[in-house]
Scaffold this motif. Structure first.
Motif: not given
Length: 101
Positions: A5, A17, A19, A32, A36
């Motif tokens: 990343s 990201g 999640v 992150t 995110e």
């Protein structure tokens, strides 16, 4: 995932990201990198990743990683997408599940 990343972000790529909320609690996923997006269940994670990705690369990981790359591969086999897919077998990490002919 963190090193990849960071490298992608430093190279000028966008990093997202995705999640599941259950993993976002506590220190399970760590910090992150980039943006995110939290989703309620794993199914939404797969759909979100699929809709945002230009390609798929699986690094050595656990059963969830293998499930994701097999899922994406089956969609390619069904002609649902034509995005590049790669499975990096670093240091023979997945040799035990590869079938040789």
């Amino acid at each position: 995932m963190g090193s990849v990343s960071v490298a992608a972000l430093l190279g000028g790529s966008q990093v997202l990201g995705v999640v599941p909320k259950a993993l976002a609690k506590g220190d399970i996923i760590g910090k992150t990198i980039g943006e995110e997006l939290q989703v309620s269940i794993i199914f939404y994670q797969m759909n979100t990743m699929f809709n945002h990705a230009d390609a798929f690369i699986a690094l050595p990981g656990g059963l969830g990683t293998l499930e994701e790359i097999f899922h994406i591969s089956s969609w390619a086999q069904l002609h649902i997408h034509h995005k590049p897919i790669d499975l990096l077998n670093v240091n023979g990490f997945i040799n035990s599940i590869l079938i040789s002919t």
